[in-house]
Design a protein around this motif. Structure first.
Motif, PDB file in Angstrom:
ATOM      1  N   GLN A 240       0.832  -1.210   0.000  1.00  0.00           N
ATOM      2  CA  GLN A 240       0.000   0.000   0.000  1.00  0.00           C
ATOM      3  C   GLN A 240       0.866   1.260   0.000  1.00  0.00           C
ATOM      4  O   GLN A 240       2.050   1.216   0.317  1.00  0.00           O
ATOM      5  N   TRP A 241       0.235   2.387  -0.390  1.00  0.00           N
ATOM      6  CA  TRP A 241       0.881   3.681  -0.205  1.00  0.00           C
ATOM      7  C   TRP A 241       0.685   4.049   1.252  1.00  0.00           C
ATOM      8  O   TRP A 241      -0.456   4.091   1.722  1.00  0.00           O
ATOM      9  N   MET A 242       1.783   4.292   1.959  1.00  0.00           N
ATOM     10  CA  MET A 242       1.700   4.555   3.396  1.00  0.00           C
ATOM     11  C   MET A 242       2.202   5.971   3.687  1.00  0.00           C
ATOM     12  O   MET A 242       3.257   6.367   3.185  1.00  0.00           O
ATOM     13  N   ASP A 243       1.424   6.724   4.482  1.00  0.00           N
ATOM     14  CA  ASP A 243       1.863   8.063   4.899  1.00  0.00           C
ATOM     15  C   ASP A 243       3.135   7.925   5.747  1.00  0.00           C
ATOM     16  O   ASP A 243       3.186   7.073   6.631  1.00  0.00           O
ATOM     17  N   ILE A 244       4.085   8.786   5.488  1.00  0.00           N
ATOM     18  CA  ILE A 244       5.322   8.736   6.266  1.00  0.00           C
ATOM     19  C   ILE A 244       5.258   9.734   7.416  1.00  0.00           C
ATOM     20  O   ILE A 244       4.942  10.897   7.195  1.00  0.00           O
ATOM     21  N   ASP A 245       5.527   9.290   8.613  1.00  0.00           N
ATOM     22  CA  ASP A 245       5.728  10.218   9.724  1.00  0.00           C
ATOM     23  C   ASP A 245       6.693   9.591  10.715  1.00  0.00           C
ATOM     24  O   ASP A 245       7.079   8.435  10.580  1.00  0.00           O
ATOM     25  N   ARG A 246       7.060  10.367  11.712  1.00  0.00           N
ATOM     26  CA  ARG A 246       8.137   9.940  12.606  1.00  0.00           C
ATOM     27  C   ARG A 246       7.776   8.737  13.475  1.00  0.00           C
ATOM     28  O   ARG A 246       8.641   8.132  14.094  1.00  0.00           O
ATOM     29  N   ASN A 247       6.505   8.389  13.532  1.00  0.00           N
ATOM     30  CA  ASN A 247       6.117   7.267  14.397  1.00  0.00           C
ATOM     31  C   ASN A 247       6.079   5.911  13.701  1.00  0.00           C
ATOM     32  O   ASN A 247       5.773   4.908  14.324  1.00  0.00           O
ATOM     33  N   LEU A 248       6.369   5.898  12.413  1.00  0.00           N
ATOM     34  CA  LEU A 248       6.353   4.624  11.699  1.00  0.00           C
ATOM     35  C   LEU A 248       7.364   3.652  12.314  1.00  0.00           C
ATOM     36  O   LEU A 248       8.499   4.019  12.574  1.00  0.00           O
ATOM     37  N   ASP A 249       6.922   2.428  12.513  1.00  0.00           N
ATOM     38  CA  ASP A 249       7.824   1.412  13.043  1.00  0.00           C
ATOM     39  C   ASP A 249       8.011   0.361  11.954  1.00  0.00           C
ATOM     40  O   ASP A 249       7.162  -0.501  11.771  1.00  0.00           O
ATOM     41  N   LEU A 250       9.102   0.475  11.231  1.00  0.00           N
ATOM     42  CA  LEU A 250       9.315  -0.400  10.086  1.00  0.00           C
ATOM     43  C   LEU A 250      10.433  -1.398  10.330  1.00  0.00           C
ATOM     44  O   LEU A 250      11.200  -1.281  11.285  1.00  0.00           O
ATOM     45  N   TYR A 251      10.514  -2.359   9.432  1.00  0.00           N
ATOM     46  CA  TYR A 251      11.524  -3.415   9.500  1.00  0.00           C
ATOM     47  C   TYR A 251      12.936  -2.828   9.433  1.00  0.00           C
ATOM     48  O   TYR A 251      13.179  -1.832   8.748  1.00  0.00           O
ATOM     49  N   ALA A 252      13.859  -3.480  10.104  1.00  0.00           N
ATOM     50  CA  ALA A 252      15.297  -3.155  10.029  1.00  0.00           C
ATOM     51  C   ALA A 252      15.538  -1.646  10.137  1.00  0.00           C
ATOM     52  O   ALA A 252      14.955  -0.988  10.995  1.00  0.00           O
ATOM     53  N   SER A 253      16.347  -1.066   9.263  1.00  0.00           N
ATOM     54  CA  SER A 253      16.677   0.363   9.332  1.00  0.00           C
ATOM     55  C   SER A 253      15.780   1.198   8.427  1.00  0.00           C
ATOM     56  O   SER A 253      16.120   2.340   8.102  1.00  0.00           O
ATOM     57  N   HIS A 254      14.647   0.659   8.013  1.00  0.00           N
ATOM     58  CA  HIS A 254      13.876   1.333   6.970  1.00  0.00           C
ATOM     59  C   HIS A 254      13.303   2.684   7.393  1.00  0.00           C
ATOM     60  O   HIS A 254      13.187   3.583   6.563  1.00  0.00           O
ATOM     61  N   SER A 255      12.950   2.860   8.683  1.00  0.00           N
ATOM     62  CA  SER A 255      12.453   4.168   9.126  1.00  0.00           C
ATOM     63  C   SER A 255      13.529   5.240   8.981  1.00  0.00           C
ATOM     64  O   SER A 255      13.252   6.368   8.570  1.00  0.00           O
ATOM     65  N   GLU A 256      14.763   4.893   9.307  1.00  0.00           N
ATOM     66  CA  GLU A 256      15.865   5.860   9.192  1.00  0.00           C
ATOM     67  C   GLU A 256      16.099   6.235   7.727  1.00  0.00           C
ATOM     68  O   GLU A 256      16.399   7.380   7.413  1.00  0.00           O
ATOM     69  N   LEU A 257      15.944   5.256   6.842  1.00  0.00           N
ATOM     70  CA  LEU A 257      16.126   5.547   5.414  1.00  0.00           C
ATOM     71  C   LEU A 257      15.067   6.549   4.955  1.00  0.00           C
ATOM     72  O   LEU A 257      15.355   7.493   4.218  1.00  0.00           O
ATOM     73  N   LEU A 258      13.824   6.355   5.419  1.00  0.00           N
ATOM     74  CA  LEU A 258      12.739   7.271   5.029  1.00  0.00           C
ATOM     75  C   LEU A 258      12.975   8.674   5.558  1.00  0.00           C
ATOM     76  O   LEU A 258      12.630   9.659   4.907  1.00  0.00           O
ATOM     77  N   LYS A 259      13.565   8.758   6.726  1.00  0.00           N
ATOM     78  CA  LYS A 259      13.829  10.077   7.308  1.00  0.00           C
ATOM     79  C   LYS A 259      14.713  10.898   6.371  1.00  0.00           C
ATOM     80  O   LYS A 259      14.498  12.101   6.166  1.00  0.00           O
ATOM     81  N   THR A 260      15.702  10.260   5.793  1.00  0.00           N
ATOM     82  CA  THR A 260      16.592  10.938   4.842  1.00  0.00           C
ATOM     83  C   THR A 260      15.805  11.452   3.636  1.00  0.00           C
ATOM     84  O   THR A 260      16.038  12.562   3.149  1.00  0.00           O
ATOM     85  N   VAL A 261      14.861  10.653   3.170  1.00  0.00           N
ATOM     86  CA  VAL A 261      14.053  11.054   2.007  1.00  0.00           C
ATOM     87  C   VAL A 261      13.165  12.249   2.360  1.00  0.00           C
ATOM     88  O   VAL A 261      13.039  13.203   1.587  1.00  0.00           O
ATOM     89  N   ILE A 262      12.572  12.197   3.547  1.00  0.00           N
ATOM     90  CA  ILE A 262      11.720  13.284   4.030  1.00  0.00           C
ATOM     91  C   ILE A 262      12.486  14.607   4.038  1.00  0.00           C
ATOM     92  O   ILE A 262      12.000  15.645   3.587  1.00  0.00           O
ATOM     93  N   GLU A 263      13.706  14.536   4.553  1.00  0.00           N
ATOM     94  CA  GLU A 263      14.526  15.752   4.616  1.00  0.00           C
ATOM     95  C   GLU A 263      14.879  16.243   3.219  1.00  0.00           C
ATOM     96  O   GLU A 263      14.831  17.435   2.938  1.00  0.00           O
ATOM     97  N   ARG A 264      15.174  15.312   2.347  1.00  0.00           N
ATOM     98  CA  ARG A 264      15.556  15.678   0.981  1.00  0.00           C
ATOM     99  C   ARG A 264      14.411  16.358   0.234  1.00  0.00           C
ATOM    100  O   ARG A 264      14.597  17.331  -0.486  1.00  0.00           O
ATOM    101  N   LEU A 265      13.203  15.839   0.425  1.00  0.00           N
ATOM    102  CA  LEU A 265      12.060  16.381  -0.324  1.00  0.00           C
ATOM    103  C   LEU A 265      11.295  17.447   0.458  1.00  0.00           C
ATOM    104  O   LEU A 265      10.295  17.973  -0.010  1.00  0.00           O
ATOM    105  N   GLY A 266      11.766  17.756   1.652  1.00  0.00           N
ATOM    106  CA  GLY A 266      11.128  18.779   2.456  1.00  0.00           C
ATOM    107  C   GLY A 266       9.696  18.441   2.834  1.00  0.00           C
ATOM    108  O   GLY A 266       8.808  19.293   2.799  1.00  0.00           O
ATOM    109  N   ALA A 267       9.472  17.197   3.220  1.00  0.00           N
ATOM    110  CA  ALA A 267       8.121  16.757   3.552  1.00  0.00           C
ATOM    111  C   ALA A 267       7.845  16.889   5.048  1.00  0.00           C
ATOM    112  O   ALA A 267       8.763  17.048   5.857  1.00  0.00           O
ATOM    113  N   HIS A 268       6.571  16.836   5.385  1.00  0.00           N
ATOM    114  CA  HIS A 268       6.121  16.845   6.767  1.00  0.00           C
ATOM    115  C   HIS A 268       6.606  15.569   7.453  1.00  0.00           C
ATOM    116  O   HIS A 268       6.637  14.510   6.848  1.00  0.00           O
ATOM    117  N   TRP A 269       6.950  15.658   8.732  1.00  0.00           N
ATOM    118  CA  TRP A 269       7.492  14.470   9.444  1.00  0.00           C
ATOM    119  C   TRP A 269       6.804  14.307  10.770  1.00  0.00           C
ATOM    120  O   TRP A 269       6.816  15.219  11.576  1.00  0.00           O
TER     121      TRP A 269
END
Ligand code: RP5
Ligand code: MG
Ligand code: MG
Length: 269
Positions: A240-269
């Motif tokens: 599914q398409w999942m909204d990204i926010d700081r509370n997501l609890d994902l497998y392995a290091s995947h939340s940290e990877l998303l954080k980098t993308v959020i910062e790059r695209l200037g998205a809400h976190w």
């Protein structure tokens, strides 16, 4: 250190094996830990599997550590790793378990993670969504990533895993598959590398660990992947398409990877 916590959780995945639990200041190999003698585990699933290394005791097994070994990439993104008593040593530190657990390769096990993103439409905040899959093995939400096959380019792994897990290409009709391939080929031609290195995967051990290359593919106007129907396949139970926010609890290091993308695209976190 967050980097090295999921690979120290007590019960090893798909087993009843318990890791040795120890304080985090003892993670680095450079710190003395005199009585360190963790249990050893190697899953029987690996026996005689063509994609897995032989047991380390197999006298015919002469891996070319820290090198491209025939078609298997035994180099680490972190630089040269040490070989102690004939076994590669986890470059980040102790995990409380010897052996290779359920991982196919001794030393680095290379994966690739496509981070496919689009903007959420019906909102006035800049909410970014990513293509998430629910892993069949552990039930956790994750990126649709997977292992790099021997000899495969990482750019191919990214497309193949996305197609298998998020578009169910393995069960698509030849016509559908051709359409998906075309779309993915063009959409995946412009990506931004987000991370290359060690992953805090629960399957890691002292002698085998996951590494990944994560690449962001962003559909800014929902005109490409953003409008395609997702369908889970292979290792994925759901997609599914999942909204990204700081509370997501994902497998392995995947939340940290998303954080980098959020910062790059200037998205809400
Ligand atoms: C994670 O395991 C990587 O980040 C990647 O997502 C995944 C690859 O393993 P499989 O999905 O093939 O099990 O560490
Ligand atoms: Mg897969
Ligand atoms: Mg996978």
């Amino acid at each position: 250190k967050k980097m090295h916590s999921k690979c120290r959780s007590e019960t090893y995945p798909f087993s009843e094996i318990k890791r040795l639990i120890f304080p985090q200041n003892l993670i680095p190999w450079s710190v003395q830990f005199e009585d360190y003698n963790p249990p050893e585990y190697e899953s029987s699933v690996l026996l005689n599997k063509p994609w897995a290394d032989p047991p380390i005791t197999d006298t015919n097994f002469k891996p070319n550590w820290n090198n491209l070994d025939d078609k298997i990439n035994r180099k680490s993104h972190l630089g040269p790793y040490r070989i102690i008593e004939g076994r590669p040593l986890n470059p980040v530190g102790r995990t409380g378990l010897k052996g290779r657990g359920v991982l196919g390769k001794w030393g680095p096990n290379h994966a690739a993670d496509p981070i496919v993103t689009r903007w959420k439409l019906d909102t006035n905040k800049a909410v970014l969504q990513f293509c998430a899959i629910k892993r069949k093995d552990c039930g956790q939400w994750a990126l649709p990533g997977g292992m790099v096959d021997p000899g495969e380019q990482v750019s191919e792994t990214l497309k193949r895993e996305f197609m298998e897990e998020a578009l169910n290409s393995l069960e698509a009709t030849p016509d559908q598959r051709r359409l998906d391939e075309q779309m993915i080929k063009s959409f995946f031609s412009k990506g931004t590398e987000i991370y290359k290195g060690y992953v805090d995967d629960p399957r890691n051990t002292d002698n085998a660990w996951m590494e990944t290359v994560a690449v962001n593919f962003h559909d800014p106007d929902n005109s490409q992947v953003g409008k395609f129907a997702l369908e889970a396949g292979d290792d994925a139970a759901q997609v599914q398409w999942m909204d990204i926010d700081r509370n997501l609890d994902l497998y392995a290091s995947h939340s940290e990877l998303l954080k980098t993308v959020i910062e790059r695209l200037g998205a809400h976190w």
